[in-house]
Design a protein around this motif. Structure first.
Motif, PDB file in Angstrom:
ATOM      1  N   GLY A 244       2.690   1.651   3.094  1.00  0.00           N
ATOM      2  CA  GLY A 244       3.752   0.636   3.086  1.00  0.00           C
ATOM      3  C   GLY A 244       4.992   1.112   2.355  1.00  0.00           C
TER       4      GLY A 244
ATOM      5  N   THR B 284       0.862  -1.186   0.000  1.00  0.00           N
ATOM      6  CA  THR B 284       0.000   0.000   0.000  1.00  0.00           C
ATOM      7  C   THR B 284       0.901   1.239   0.000  1.00  0.00           C
ATOM      8  OG1 THR B 284       0.045   0.059   2.404  1.00  0.00           O
ATOM      9  CG2 THR B 284      -1.778  -1.167   1.364  1.00  0.00           C
TER      10      THR B 284
ATOM     11  N   ILE C  59      16.149  -5.690   8.951  1.00  0.00           N
ATOM     12  CA  ILE C  59      16.983  -5.360   7.793  1.00  0.00           C
ATOM     13  C   ILE C  59      18.229  -6.243   7.844  1.00  0.00           C
ATOM     14  CG2 ILE C  59      18.498  -3.560   6.815  1.00  0.00           C
ATOM     15  CD1 ILE C  59      16.316  -1.508   7.574  1.00  0.00           C
TER      16      ILE C  59
ATOM     17  N   ASN D 259      11.850   3.061   7.454  1.00  0.00           N
ATOM     18  CA  ASN D 259      12.698   2.055   8.112  1.00  0.00           C
ATOM     19  C   ASN D 259      14.142   2.156   7.645  1.00  0.00           C
ATOM     20  OD1 ASN D 259      11.298   0.635  10.080  1.00  0.00           O
ATOM     21  ND2 ASN D 259      10.267  -0.676   8.583  1.00  0.00           N
TER      22      ASN D 259
ATOM     23  N   PRO E  74      -5.142  -3.391   1.325  1.00  0.00           N
ATOM     24  CA  PRO E  74      -6.046  -3.027   0.231  1.00  0.00           C
ATOM     25  C   PRO E  74      -7.058  -4.151   0.006  1.00  0.00           C
ATOM     26  CG  PRO E  74      -3.971  -3.801  -0.652  1.00  0.00           C
ATOM     27  CD  PRO E  74      -3.844  -3.857   0.842  1.00  0.00           C
TER      28      PRO E  74
ATOM     29  N   ALA F 231       6.673   3.544   4.486  1.00  0.00           N
ATOM     30  CA  ALA F 231       7.246   2.827   5.629  1.00  0.00           C
ATOM     31  C   ALA F 231       8.595   2.207   5.235  1.00  0.00           C
ATOM     32  CB  ALA F 231       6.275   1.746   6.105  1.00  0.00           C
ATOM     33  N   PHE F 232       8.696   1.718   3.986  1.00  0.00           N
ATOM     34  CA  PHE F 232       9.993   1.221   3.462  1.00  0.00           C
ATOM     35  C   PHE F 232      11.054   2.316   3.614  1.00  0.00           C
ATOM     36  CE2 PHE F 232       8.435  -1.893  -0.134  1.00  0.00           C
ATOM     37  CZ  PHE F 232       8.162  -2.859   0.812  1.00  0.00           C
TER      38      PHE F 232
ATOM     39  N   LEU G 151      -1.102   1.578  14.458  1.00  0.00           N
ATOM     40  CA  LEU G 151      -0.133   1.265  13.409  1.00  0.00           C
ATOM     41  C   LEU G 151      -0.887   1.015  12.109  1.00  0.00           C
ATOM     42  CD1 LEU G 151       2.379  -1.110  15.220  1.00  0.00           C
ATOM     43  CD2 LEU G 151       3.031   0.884  13.838  1.00  0.00           C
ATOM     44  N   VAL G 152      -0.440   1.668  11.041  1.00  0.00           N
ATOM     45  CA  VAL G 152      -1.034   1.451   9.710  1.00  0.00           C
ATOM     46  C   VAL G 152      -0.119   0.535   8.915  1.00  0.00           C
ATOM     47  CG1 VAL G 152      -1.672   2.571   7.532  1.00  0.00           C
ATOM     48  CG2 VAL G 152      -2.289   3.631   9.713  1.00  0.00           C
ATOM     49  N   SER G 153       1.168   0.879   8.874  1.00  0.00           N
ATOM     50  CA  SER G 153       2.174   0.085   8.184  1.00  0.00           C
ATOM     51  C   SER G 153       3.494   0.387   8.886  1.00  0.00           C
ATOM     52  CB  SER G 153       2.203   0.471   6.698  1.00  0.00           C
ATOM     53  OG  SER G 153       2.817  -0.533   5.943  1.00  0.00           O
ATOM     54  N   ASP G 154       3.953  -0.524   9.711  1.00  0.00           N
ATOM     55  CA  ASP G 154       5.093  -0.285  10.611  1.00  0.00           C
ATOM     56  C   ASP G 154       6.265   0.319   9.852  1.00  0.00           C
ATOM     57  OD1 ASP G 154       3.304  -2.193  11.547  1.00  0.00           O
ATOM     58  OD2 ASP G 154       4.802  -3.237  12.753  1.00  0.00           O
TER      59      ASP G 154
ATOM     60  N   THR H 224      14.687  -3.467   3.144  1.00  0.00           N
ATOM     61  CA  THR H 224      13.802  -2.701   4.010  1.00  0.00           C
ATOM     62  C   THR H 224      12.473  -3.431   4.037  1.00  0.00           C
ATOM     63  OG1 THR H 224      12.917  -0.504   4.566  1.00  0.00           O
ATOM     64  CG2 THR H 224      12.922  -1.106   2.237  1.00  0.00           C
ATOM     65  N   TYR H 225      11.607  -3.075   4.982  1.00  0.00           N
ATOM     66  CA  TYR H 225      10.370  -3.849   5.144  1.00  0.00           C
ATOM     67  C   TYR H 225       9.299  -2.995   5.793  1.00  0.00           C
ATOM     68  CZ  TYR H 225      11.625  -3.825  10.006  1.00  0.00           C
ATOM     69  OH  TYR H 225      11.940  -3.386  11.259  1.00  0.00           O
ATOM     70  N   THR H 226       8.078  -3.527   5.788  1.00  0.00           N
ATOM     71  CA  THR H 226       7.002  -2.957   6.583  1.00  0.00           C
ATOM     72  C   THR H 226       6.051  -4.087   6.951  1.00  0.00           C
ATOM     73  OG1 THR H 226       5.329  -1.206   6.719  1.00  0.00           O
ATOM     74  CG2 THR H 226       5.500  -2.370   4.624  1.00  0.00           C
ATOM     75  N   VAL H 227       5.192  -3.826   7.931  1.00  0.00           N
ATOM     76  CA  VAL H 227       4.121  -4.762   8.263  1.00  0.00           C
ATOM     77  C   VAL H 227       2.815  -4.060   7.916  1.00  0.00           C
ATOM     78  CG1 VAL H 227       3.028  -6.152  10.057  1.00  0.00           C
ATOM     79  CG2 VAL H 227       5.503  -5.700  10.150  1.00  0.00           C
ATOM     80  N   VAL H 228       2.133  -4.557   6.887  1.00  0.00           N
ATOM     81  CA  VAL H 228       0.890  -3.917   6.442  1.00  0.00           C
ATOM     82  C   VAL H 228      -0.238  -4.346   7.375  1.00  0.00           C
ATOM     83  CG1 VAL H 228      -0.804  -3.724   4.563  1.00  0.00           C
ATOM     84  CG2 VAL H 228       1.648  -3.779   4.034  1.00  0.00           C
ATOM     85  N   ARG H 229      -0.834  -3.370   8.063  1.00  0.00           N
ATOM     86  CA  ARG H 229      -1.937  -3.656   8.994  1.00  0.00           C
ATOM     87  C   ARG H 229      -3.270  -3.164   8.458  1.00  0.00           C
ATOM     88  NH1 ARG H 229       0.554  -5.247  13.897  1.00  0.00           N
ATOM     89  NH2 ARG H 229       2.796  -4.932  13.697  1.00  0.00           N
ATOM     90  N   VAL H 230      -3.229  -2.213   7.503  1.00  0.00           N
ATOM     91  CA  VAL H 230      -4.453  -1.734   6.839  1.00  0.00           C
ATOM     92  C   VAL H 230      -4.308  -2.116   5.366  1.00  0.00           C
ATOM     93  CG1 VAL H 230      -5.906   0.267   6.338  1.00  0.00           C
ATOM     94  CG2 VAL H 230      -4.625   0.173   8.487  1.00  0.00           C
TER      95      VAL H 230
END
Lengths: 396, 134
Positions: free
Chosen positions: A154, A151, B104, A161, B68, A157-158, A207-210, B60-66
């Motif tokens: 997201g 998203t 990472i 981080n 699509p 967020a990349f 949190l939406v996208s850490d 790099t990374y993220t955790v998608v919590r919301v």
């Protein structure tokens, strides 16, 4: 990298009228009504009739997906009384509005037209938040990013981080950005959010996208804004306080974020800014204030660095210094930015120019920047595949 | 997003089911997905097709919590940019990994997994995800 300082437009361009709706959730207003309201206000401000307009350029990201309405240019031209003059729509995701402004600028600068209306409009709240998230995700690489459930929060967020990893930027520093922008938004009568928030509010939001949280994210807003452009030599015929476009610059980068040279930098911002500084003969130190693209908090911090207001990796220090507050060395997002003023995607680029003009005319009320002479607007399409930078001044 | 006709997915099966990328014969850089022109050299030369090993590490990374549309039942899930051992980068989900464990630099390897299904009787979409490497 080419040298833009030797490329001179055929003539200078001035802004002689501005108009904007309030930004927010306009359940009682359609896309055409929003565009009509902003356009009429700009015409009134310039004291001209629609029949004097020779070209309409309108930015709109996704009328088709948000309200099922494509061909917005045709709709807006008719609704604003521009017919039978030509109209066109520009689309560059969240930079659609700035690209419209840039096309309008080129039309006047080239001598092709004398009186041009440019605008931006987006109606985003007629669909669910989930659908809006998916529509916005249409601005990323469908097959290689969105396909995997990525998203826009997201994507940013990349960047966050990686920026924290490489430069030691802290979560608290990033959280200070929406706090400042809400404070500024509280002074702006047309802002979507006029409430103040704290760093604790940001860090305590969902949190939406850490690591990004709800209060790091700009809202889904409805709104429209418009400006009228004429050749600088004719500006005084329309306005006692015309504002001059000293540079209009644009750059492109890979749509897919994983292909970027450096993920902690928006190279398109660096290139567009370099072009804008070369075209205007100015440097970052000359800029008195700026509207920058804080679609997500981290993007404002990165913009400080990419626009030359802070050294690479030191965006966090700049927000901590207080220099970017109203009254500081270089106030950023005096309007409240995308976060607090709101982010109707197609309207945002024009709304940034609207704020610059209010400031440069000395009409920004409680948000007024003292001795404002040069203002910069920075508008990002998607995750940075398109970036537009404008520099405006009250001196020709 | 609209529901697309079968060819929209069918023509991508080869690319989705294997890690095919490009190598520029001039500068030697690798790219994912395939390209016709090297974005660095920008020369008109024939780009070579390559198959990546699937080994790499988290860039790099993220955790998608919301999520699509279509991803609701999977949230929260990890999406990362993986730096492949050949040098190209790729975006994909990291599975078999707790959202609290992702870091990472973590070594990962490609796995073939279901991405989502369009709806109950719709097309089931498969592709590449990554899991922590042993």
């Amino acid at each position: 990298m080419m040298d833009f300082s030797k490329l001179k437009p055929a003539r200078d361009v001035a802004i002689v009228g501005i108009g904007s709706t309030e930004f927010g959730e306009h359940w009682n207003k359609s896309l055409r009504e929003l565009a009509g309201e902003a356009g009429s206000k700009a015409l009134h401000d310039a004291k001209i009739d629609p029949e004097e307009i020779q070209l309409l350029v309108g930015g709109n990201m996704s009328g088709g997906m948000f309200v099922g309405q494509e061909h917005g240019a045709g709709l807006f031209a008719d609704y604003l009384g521009i017919n039978p003059k030509p109209s066109m729509r520009t689309e560059a995701a969240c930079a659609s509005g700035s690209v419209a402004a840039r096309v309008g600028f080129m039309a006047v600068a080239s001598g092709m037209y004398d009186v041009v209306a440019v605008g931006g409009a987006e109606k985003m709240t007629d669909v669910s938040g989930e659908t809006a998230t998916s529509v916005l995700a249409g601005a990323m690489d469908q097959e290689n990013e969105a396909f995997h459930g990525l998203t826009f929060p997201g994507v940013y967020a990349f960047l966050a981080n990686r920026h924290m990893h490489e430069y030691g930027t802290t979560r608290e520093q990033i959280a200070m950005i929406p706090v400042k922008n809400h404070k500024n938004g509280s002074l702006n009568p047309i802002a979507h959010f006029k409430n103040k928030i704290t760093v604790a509010d940001v860090l305590g939001s969902a949190l939406v996208s850490d690591p990004l949280r709800l209060l790091d994210c700009s809202p889904i807003s409805d709104g429209a804004a418009s400006i009228i452009m004429v050749p600088a030599e004719k500006a005084k015929d329309y306005s006692d306080n015309p504002i001059y476009i000293r540079a209009s610059a644009q750059a492109s980068d890979s749509l897919t974020v994983h292909d970027r040279r450096d993920i902690t930098t928006l190279d398109a911002t660096v290139w567009a800014a370099k072009e804008a500084y070369q075209r205007s003969g100015l440097t970052p130190k000359d800029i008195n204030f700026a509207e920058v693209h804080d679609c997500f908090s981290i993007n404002e911090l990165i913009a400080y660095e990419d626009l030359g207001f802070a050294k690479k990796g030191e965006g966090g220090k700049l927000i901590e210094s207080g220099d970017v507050e109203i009254g500081g060395r270089i106030p950023i997002n005096t309007s409240g930015g995308l976060k607090a003023k709101g982010h109707p995607v197609g309207a945002t680029g024009i709304a940034q120019l609207y704020e610059l003009v209010e400031q440069l005319r000395g009409e920004a009320g409680k948000r007024q920047v003292d001795n404002a002479r040069y203002g910069l607007a920075h508008n990002v399409g998607g995750s940075g595949a398109t970036v537009v930078v404008h520099i405006l001044s009250n001196e020709r | 997003m609209p529901e697309f006709a079968v060819p929209f997915h069918w023509r991508n099966f080869r690319k989705r089911y294997s890690l095919i990328g490009s190598r520029c014969p001039v500068c030697g850089r690798y790219f994912y997905p395939e390209r016709h022109i090297c974005p660095v050299c920008k020369r008109t030369v024939k780009i070579e097709e390559v198959m990546f090993s699937g080994k790499g590490k988290v860039f790099t990374y993220t955790v998608v919590r919301v999520p699509p549309e279509g991803f609701k039942i999977y949230a929260p899930y990890i999406v990362a940019i993986i730096e492949l051992e050949e040098g190209a980068k790729i975006t994909g989900q990291v599975v078999d990994c707790d959202p609290g464990e992702i870091k990472i630099g973590m070594p990962v390897e490609a796995v073939f997994r279901k991405i989502r299904s369009e709806h109950e009787s719709g097309i089931v979409l498969y592709g590449t995800k990554f899991k922590p490497a042993k």
